[in-house]
Design an enzyme around this catalytic site. Structure first.
Site, PDB file in Angstrom:
ATOM      1  N   ASP A 114       0.866  -1.185   0.000  1.00 39.06           N
ATOM      2  CA  ASP A 114       0.000   0.000   0.000  1.00 39.06           C
ATOM      3  C   ASP A 114       0.898   1.229   0.000  1.00 39.06           C
ATOM      4  OD1 ASP A 114      -2.062   1.767   0.188  1.00 39.06           O
ATOM      5  OD2 ASP A 114      -2.840   1.035   2.103  1.00 39.06           O
ATOM      6  N   ASP A 160      -2.803   2.621  -5.986  1.00 40.69           N
ATOM      7  CA  ASP A 160      -1.823   2.671  -4.904  1.00 40.69           C
ATOM      8  C   ASP A 160      -1.765   1.424  -4.034  1.00 40.69           C
ATOM      9  OD1 ASP A 160      -4.290   3.046  -3.750  1.00 40.69           O
ATOM     10  OD2 ASP A 160      -3.685   4.709  -2.469  1.00 40.69           O
ATOM     11  N   GLU A 161      -2.440   0.347  -4.394  1.00 41.10           N
ATOM     12  CA  GLU A 161      -2.327  -0.855  -3.580  1.00 41.10           C
ATOM     13  C   GLU A 161      -2.570  -2.101  -4.423  1.00 41.10           C
ATOM     14  OE1 GLU A 161      -5.340  -1.615  -0.574  1.00 41.10           O
ATOM     15  OE2 GLU A 161      -6.660  -0.102  -1.481  1.00 41.10           O
TER      16      GLU A 161
END
Length: 410
Positions: free
Chosen positions: A11, A108-109
């Protein structure tokens, strides 16, 4: 230690804001809020906040007006998806050096199933530490990682020690790891379920895990009782799955002040069309249907769709459809939000890679502009002038949406 299954959840920390601080070194160490279009921006919601801004209570999904009251010294920047997609692409490329089994959840993850990489790459913890450090050294971004035998526990773990966190839950320790955590830490457990469980005196995941199923069924229903009880004990057999072709792609913007100027609406639609077209081409997809979304200042929201005779992925075709839909929808009133998207996405036909001259001029230009956007983001050159509508051929239909917006209270 034997890992029957090894999952890493990576993350990126304060991703949008971190990318902006990376692009603008003068912003490092300063509070940054992403979700607006400059200092005069007063609408919309926070997409991301740097850790410097979070100290003042600013967080994602907060109305932007409230965020600015909490942290008036923050620098407010517009969302630049082109830049974030490029940074995300570079990070996930590093992840795929560990394993091809990468499931992005967002820019983003992502989840990584590294079970098959242990013999070659070392322990799951070594791989996670190495990935976190590679992201920092190559991409100059911070990431937090959780390592566990399941996606659920890995995701919970990655969120506990941000930024640059590293939490490893050894096999067999899942229930003990989760037990002291508050209910809100469990993904998928919403406010309504939390209130229902609080009425039973349950405040931690350990208390939830030990509660008799009969009691949970009476309060939550059969399905939720079984699911939450198992998840509270760390039981999650869901697989890491590779991404599929999306059902739709869209881009929209809430204006800082209501807009009634046609040229400004056209400018935004061209930008939205270029962004959507770029995503289609990067995925090697085309789309059958274009959709315009328009919201007036009184929050009345309209959408209108157009279907092409043949699937499209070009900026001009998308912009032409968007302009025609604007003609058919807009009555001249000030506009609060405007955007366009596509659906009916299918795989694109392959061009002859050995004969680029066979591609239409507009197609070659689109690909050239894509390369510039990948490198320079919003600073890249764009097409100029409003597109012609003469060649447009589509069928349209009216769809009225709800007059609601996430920033209505902002």
């Amino acid at each position: 230690m034997h890992w029957p299954r090894a999952i890493i959840h990576v993350d990126l920390d304060a991703f949008y804001a971190s990318v902006e601080q990376l692009r603008r070194p003068e912003l490092r160490g300063r509070p940054v809020i992403v979700g607006g279009s400059g200092e005069g921006y007063r609408r919309g919601v926070v997409s991301a906040a740097s850790y410097e801004a979070r100290r003042y209570g600013v967080h994602s999904a907060m109305p932007l007006g409230r965020a600015r009251r909490l942290c008036p010294q923050a620098v407010v920047l517009p969302v630049d998806f082109a830049a974030y997609r490029q940074a995300s692409k570079e990070v996930f490329a590093l992840a795929r050096e560990l394993t091809p089994q990468v499931e992005p959840l967002s820019l983003d993850e992502a989840y990584l199933d590294v079970t098959g990489s242990i013999r070659r790459m070392g322990s799951p913890e070594q791989m996670a530490v190495g990935l976190r450090d590679r992201i920092a050294s190559v991409c100059h971004l911070d990431a937090s990682c959780g390592v566990a035998t399941s996606k659920l526990v890995a995701k919970v773990a990655s969120d506990l020690e941000k930024p640059r966190g590293m939490v490893v839950v050894p096999p067999g320790q899942e229930a003990a790891f989760l037990a002291p955590l508050p209910l809100r830490r469990l993904p998928g457990l919403g406010p309504a379920s939390e209130r229902a469980l609080a009425a039973l005196g349950i405040s931690t995941l350990g208390e939830l895990a030990s509660m008799p199923q009969a009691t949970l069924r009476r309060r939550l229903g059969e399905h939720a009782a079984i699911s939450l009880g198992e998840r509270a004990r760390g039981i999650d057999g869901s697989a890491v799955t590779l991404p599929e072709r999306p059902k739709s792609i869209s881009r929209e913007e809430t204006f800082s002040a209501d807009v009634a100027a046609r040229n400004e609406l056209e400018r935004l639609l061209r930008a939205c069309s270029a962004d959507v077209g770029r995503q289609l081409r990067h995925g090697h997809w085309t789309a059958r249907t274009a959709t315009l979304k328009l919201r007036y200042s009184d929050f009345t929201t309209l959408t209108r769709q157009a279907t092409w005779p043949a699937p499209q992925d070009g900026d001009m075709a998308l912009a032409q459809a968007a302009m025609r839909l604007l003609d058919d929808t807009w009555d001249g009133q000030p506009v609060r939000l405007l955007g366009m998207g596509v659906s009916g996405i299918v795989d694109a036909a392959q061009l002859d890679l050995f004969d680029r001259s066979a591609a239409p001029r507009d197609t070659r230009l689109d690909h050239a502009l894509d390369s510039l956007r990948d490198r320079f983001g919003n600073a890249a050159p764009r097409r100029g002038g409003a597109p012609s509508l003469r060649d447009l051929d589509f069928r349209g239909e009216d769809l009225r949406g709800d007059a609601e917006d996430e920033d209505a209270q902002g």
